[in-house]
Design a protein around this motif. Structure first.
Motif, PDB file in Angstrom:
ATOM      1  N   LEU A 234      50.249 -35.786 -53.856  1.00  0.00           N
ATOM      2  CA  LEU A 234      51.166 -35.688 -52.834  1.00  0.00           C
ATOM      3  C   LEU A 234      51.167 -34.286 -52.384  1.00  0.00           C
ATOM      4  CD1 LEU A 234      53.601 -38.664 -52.782  1.00  0.00           C
ATOM      5  CD2 LEU A 234      51.646 -38.504 -51.528  1.00  0.00           C
ATOM      6  N   THR A 235      51.668 -33.483 -53.586  1.00  0.00           N
ATOM      7  CA  THR A 235      51.740 -32.126 -53.657  1.00  0.00           C
ATOM      8  C   THR A 235      50.387 -31.431 -53.056  1.00  0.00           C
ATOM      9  OG1 THR A 235      53.222 -31.930 -55.132  1.00  0.00           O
ATOM     10  CG2 THR A 235      52.099 -30.055 -54.700  1.00  0.00           C
ATOM     11  N   ALA A 236      49.032 -31.784 -53.357  1.00  0.00           N
ATOM     12  CA  ALA A 236      47.936 -31.358 -53.054  1.00  0.00           C
ATOM     13  C   ALA A 236      47.854 -31.786 -51.366  1.00  0.00           C
ATOM     14  CB  ALA A 236      46.671 -31.945 -53.517  1.00  0.00           C
ATOM     15  N   LEU A 237      48.099 -33.099 -51.122  1.00  0.00           N
ATOM     16  CA  LEU A 237      48.006 -33.514 -49.811  1.00  0.00           C
ATOM     17  C   LEU A 237      48.921 -32.506 -48.733  1.00  0.00           C
ATOM     18  CD1 LEU A 237      47.112 -35.278 -47.183  1.00  0.00           C
ATOM     19  CD2 LEU A 237      48.790 -37.052 -48.088  1.00  0.00           C
ATOM     20  N   GLN A 238      50.198 -32.457 -49.074  1.00  0.00           N
ATOM     21  CA  GLN A 238      51.015 -31.655 -48.241  1.00  0.00           C
ATOM     22  C   GLN A 238      50.649 -30.201 -48.233  1.00  0.00           C
ATOM     23  OE1 GLN A 238      55.341 -30.915 -49.501  1.00  0.00           O
ATOM     24  NE2 GLN A 238      55.671 -32.269 -47.996  1.00  0.00           N
ATOM     25  N   ASP A 239      50.169 -29.557 -49.370  1.00  0.00           N
ATOM     26  CA  ASP A 239      49.595 -28.204 -49.515  1.00  0.00           C
ATOM     27  C   ASP A 239      48.452 -27.995 -48.591  1.00  0.00           C
ATOM     28  OD1 ASP A 239      51.473 -27.422 -51.033  1.00  0.00           O
ATOM     29  OD2 ASP A 239      50.295 -27.205 -52.771  1.00  0.00           O
ATOM     30  N   LEU A 240      47.621 -29.035 -48.395  1.00  0.00           N
ATOM     31  CA  LEU A 240      46.541 -29.066 -47.475  1.00  0.00           C
ATOM     32  C   LEU A 240      46.790 -29.179 -46.149  1.00  0.00           C
ATOM     33  CD1 LEU A 240      43.479 -29.315 -46.859  1.00  0.00           C
ATOM     34  CD2 LEU A 240      43.670 -31.734 -47.156  1.00  0.00           C
ATOM     35  N   ALA A 241      47.849 -29.861 -46.099  1.00  0.00           N
ATOM     36  CA  ALA A 241      48.621 -29.964 -44.300  1.00  0.00           C
ATOM     37  C   ALA A 241      49.235 -28.491 -44.029  1.00  0.00           C
ATOM     38  CB  ALA A 241      49.431 -31.235 -44.451  1.00  0.00           C
ATOM     39  N   ILE A 242      49.844 -28.061 -44.657  1.00  0.00           N
ATOM     40  CA  ILE A 242      50.367 -26.732 -44.679  1.00  0.00           C
ATOM     41  C   ILE A 242      49.222 -25.882 -44.147  1.00  0.00           C
ATOM     42  CG2 ILE A 242      51.553 -24.621 -45.569  1.00  0.00           C
ATOM     43  CD1 ILE A 242      53.146 -26.823 -47.141  1.00  0.00           C
ATOM     44  N   ASP A 243      48.113 -25.649 -44.853  1.00  0.00           N
ATOM     45  CA  ASP A 243      46.802 -25.061 -44.709  1.00  0.00           C
ATOM     46  C   ASP A 243      46.219 -25.223 -43.570  1.00  0.00           C
ATOM     47  OD1 ASP A 243      45.320 -22.665 -45.862  1.00  0.00           O
ATOM     48  OD2 ASP A 243      43.763 -24.420 -45.949  1.00  0.00           O
ATOM     49  N   LEU A 244      45.978 -26.472 -43.132  1.00  0.00           N
ATOM     50  CA  LEU A 244      45.468 -26.937 -41.974  1.00  0.00           C
ATOM     51  C   LEU A 244      46.122 -26.520 -40.790  1.00  0.00           C
ATOM     52  CD1 LEU A 244      43.924 -30.241 -43.038  1.00  0.00           C
ATOM     53  CD2 LEU A 244      42.855 -28.125 -42.871  1.00  0.00           C
ATOM     54  N   TYR A 245      47.441 -26.664 -40.817  1.00  0.00           N
ATOM     55  CA  TYR A 245      48.175 -26.151 -39.748  1.00  0.00           C
ATOM     56  C   TYR A 245      48.532 -24.607 -39.587  1.00  0.00           C
ATOM     57  CZ  TYR A 245      50.536 -31.030 -39.682  1.00  0.00           C
ATOM     58  OH  TYR A 245      50.939 -32.120 -39.616  1.00  0.00           O
ATOM     59  N   GLY A 246      47.766 -23.827 -40.478  1.00  0.00           N
ATOM     60  CA  GLY A 246      47.753 -22.648 -40.513  1.00  0.00           C
ATOM     61  C   GLY A 246      46.226 -22.048 -40.120  1.00  0.00           C
ATOM     62  N   ASP A 247      45.425 -22.949 -39.514  1.00  0.00           N
ATOM     63  CA  ASP A 247      43.996 -22.679 -39.135  1.00  0.00           C
ATOM     64  C   ASP A 247      43.370 -22.671 -40.526  1.00  0.00           C
ATOM     65  OD1 ASP A 247      44.525 -22.720 -36.524  1.00  0.00           O
ATOM     66  OD2 ASP A 247      45.174 -20.887 -36.344  1.00  0.00           O
ATOM     67  N   GLY A 248      43.461 -23.622 -41.433  1.00  0.00           N
ATOM     68  CA  GLY A 248      42.722 -23.594 -42.525  1.00  0.00           C
ATOM     69  C   GLY A 248      41.464 -24.493 -42.261  1.00  0.00           C
ATOM     70  N   VAL A 249      40.696 -24.964 -43.066  1.00  0.00           N
ATOM     71  CA  VAL A 249      39.658 -25.878 -43.214  1.00  0.00           C
ATOM     72  C   VAL A 249      39.666 -26.809 -44.479  1.00  0.00           C
ATOM     73  CG1 VAL A 249      38.241 -24.099 -41.805  1.00  0.00           C
ATOM     74  CG2 VAL A 249      37.999 -24.072 -44.051  1.00  0.00           C
ATOM     75  N   ILE A 250      38.996 -27.906 -44.221  1.00  0.00           N
ATOM     76  CA  ILE A 250      38.714 -28.616 -45.533  1.00  0.00           C
ATOM     77  C   ILE A 250      37.931 -27.965 -46.679  1.00  0.00           C
ATOM     78  CG2 ILE A 250      37.946 -30.846 -46.516  1.00  0.00           C
ATOM     79  CD1 ILE A 250      40.517 -31.179 -44.749  1.00  0.00           C
ATOM     80  N   PRO A 251      38.341 -27.647 -47.856  1.00  0.00           N
ATOM     81  CA  PRO A 251      37.685 -26.937 -48.776  1.00  0.00           C
ATOM     82  C   PRO A 251      36.368 -27.817 -48.994  1.00  0.00           C
ATOM     83  CG  PRO A 251      40.057 -27.311 -49.670  1.00  0.00           C
ATOM     84  CD  PRO A 251      39.745 -28.229 -48.550  1.00  0.00           C
ATOM     85  N   SER A 252      35.148 -26.900 -49.211  1.00  0.00           N
ATOM     86  CA  SER A 252      33.921 -27.397 -49.512  1.00  0.00           C
ATOM     87  C   SER A 252      33.772 -28.246 -50.969  1.00  0.00           C
ATOM     88  CB  SER A 252      32.871 -26.190 -49.509  1.00  0.00           C
ATOM     89  OG  SER A 252      33.189 -25.335 -50.399  1.00  0.00           O
ATOM     90  N   THR A 253      34.843 -28.020 -51.648  1.00  0.00           N
ATOM     91  CA  THR A 253      34.798 -28.458 -53.168  1.00  0.00           C
ATOM     92  C   THR A 253      35.424 -29.869 -53.073  1.00  0.00           C
ATOM     93  OG1 THR A 253      37.183 -27.490 -53.510  1.00  0.00           O
ATOM     94  CG2 THR A 253      35.329 -26.175 -54.263  1.00  0.00           C
ATOM     95  N   VAL A 254      35.748 -30.591 -51.896  1.00  0.00           N
ATOM     96  CA  VAL A 254      36.455 -31.780 -51.908  1.00  0.00           C
ATOM     97  C   VAL A 254      35.143 -32.891 -52.284  1.00  0.00           C
ATOM     98  CG1 VAL A 254      37.357 -33.471 -50.296  1.00  0.00           C
ATOM     99  CG2 VAL A 254      38.116 -31.224 -50.400  1.00  0.00           C
ATOM    100  N   ARG A 255      35.321 -33.756 -53.194  1.00  0.00           N
ATOM    101  CA  ARG A 255      34.546 -34.727 -53.389  1.00  0.00           C
ATOM    102  C   ARG A 255      34.808 -36.093 -52.738  1.00  0.00           C
ATOM    103  NH1 ARG A 255      36.460 -32.367 -57.926  1.00  0.00           N
ATOM    104  NH2 ARG A 255      37.801 -33.801 -58.634  1.00  0.00           N
ATOM    105  N   GLU A 256      33.779 -36.710 -52.484  1.00  0.00           N
ATOM    106  CA  GLU A 256      33.825 -38.026 -51.749  1.00  0.00           C
ATOM    107  C   GLU A 256      34.010 -39.142 -52.686  1.00  0.00           C
ATOM    108  OE1 GLU A 256      30.391 -38.603 -49.362  1.00  0.00           O
ATOM    109  OE2 GLU A 256      30.673 -36.761 -48.187  1.00  0.00           O
ATOM    110  N   LEU A 257      35.284 -39.435 -52.742  1.00  0.00           N
ATOM    111  CA  LEU A 257      35.797 -40.497 -53.585  1.00  0.00           C
ATOM    112  C   LEU A 257      36.081 -41.663 -53.200  1.00  0.00           C
ATOM    113  CD1 LEU A 257      37.862 -38.164 -56.352  1.00  0.00           C
ATOM    114  CD2 LEU A 257      35.466 -38.870 -56.479  1.00  0.00           C
ATOM    115  N   ASN A 258      36.068 -41.796 -51.774  1.00  0.00           N
ATOM    116  CA  ASN A 258      36.403 -42.949 -51.185  1.00  0.00           C
ATOM    117  C   ASN A 258      35.286 -43.287 -50.176  1.00  0.00           C
ATOM    118  OD1 ASN A 258      37.123 -41.143 -49.212  1.00  0.00           O
ATOM    119  ND2 ASN A 258      39.291 -41.891 -48.998  1.00  0.00           N
TER     120      ASN A 258
END
Length: 258
Positions: A234-258
């Motif tokens: 959940l910490t990783a999800l919330q940190d990602l959301a903060i980054d995306l709200y700041g014009d971030g992008v989905i990291p290229s290192t994300v693995r397709e685990l689902n």
């Protein structure tokens, strides 16, 4: 021998092996599948706190037992390794709850004493073991005592003595291991292992505790992580959301685990 009984035997062996059993706690099917896909995974444990939170319930048997067991059963069906379930304090009937858990393929469990009178706590352990025997399953009970969680103001020596007394009684009643959650440093762990025996103590990995390898060297049987794994996710999800709200992008290192 049934497949469930074979998995139970495997889980018991993993608790008594020279190597510490490392179980990464999961809370739903996709988290279970992600961890089970790793070659290092030999068993899984559910986190009751995390399953309750998934459905919007507070921890402590507030989630209906039927809902909890349904999720646990889905997890069992989705993986090929033994699964130990967090059954809290047994939801009012440790024996019946264990029987129902075995019915969905669970082969081990945590059941906590909540520092009830020792006779009552031992009776709960006996009920769990009897349920396993009635189903023909050598159920791996990780009997939990909360003396370190509920005795913050008590002297350390008293808490260790209480945990050892309770743990020995649980082992004598048929438990595979004794779970003592809390902040356990090397000296405290050593004293608990001396009191309970080699490969009988189960601990929790939380910030500030020893590493799995350090606990293994002290003779600990098992380490699990409770709700910490969901909190990391959940910490990783919330940190990602903060980054995306700041014009971030989905990291290229994300693995397709689902």
């Amino acid at each position: 021998m049934s497949e469930v009984a074979e998995r139970a035997q495997t889980l018991v062996r993993l608790h008594t092996a020279p190597e510490i059993l490392r179980v990464v706690n999961v809370w739903d099917v996709v988290s279970a599948q992600a961890v089970a896909a790793l070659p290092e995974t030999t068993a899984l444990a559910t986190a009751g706190h995390s399953i309750a939170a998934t459905f919007g319930y507070e921890d402590g048997e507030n989630i209906p037992v039927e809902l909890m067991l349904d999720m646990v059963g889905r997890i069992v069906a989705a993986v090929d390794v033994p699964v130990s379930a967090d059954l809290d304090a047994g939801f009012g009937d440790p024996g019946e709850t264990t029987r129902r858990a075995i019915g969905v393929g669970v082969v081990g469990a945590n059941v906590e004493d909540r520092v009830k009178p020792l006779a009552d706590a031992v009776a709960a352990v006996e009920a769990v073991i009897a349920a396993g025997e009635a189903e023909g399953v050598p159920f791996a009970l990780n009997a939990r005592t909360d003396v370190f969680l509920k005795g913050a103001d008590r002297p350390l020596d008293d808490k260790i003595a209480d945990a050892v007394e309770r743990g020995r009684a649980f082992l004598a009643a048929g438990a595979t291991s004794v779970f003592v959650p809390g902040k356990l440093d090397a000296d405290t762990t050593r004293r608990l292992v001396e009191g309970l025996g080699e490969r009988k103590l189960s601990v929790i990995g939380v910030p500030g505790n020893l590493t799995a390898a350090e606990y293994e060297a002290l003779g600990v049987a098992r380490i699990s992580y409770g709700p910490q794994t969901q909190r990391v996710a959940l910490t990783a999800l919330q940190d990602l959301a903060i980054d995306l709200y700041g014009d971030g992008v989905i990291p290229s290192t994300v693995r397709e685990l689902n």
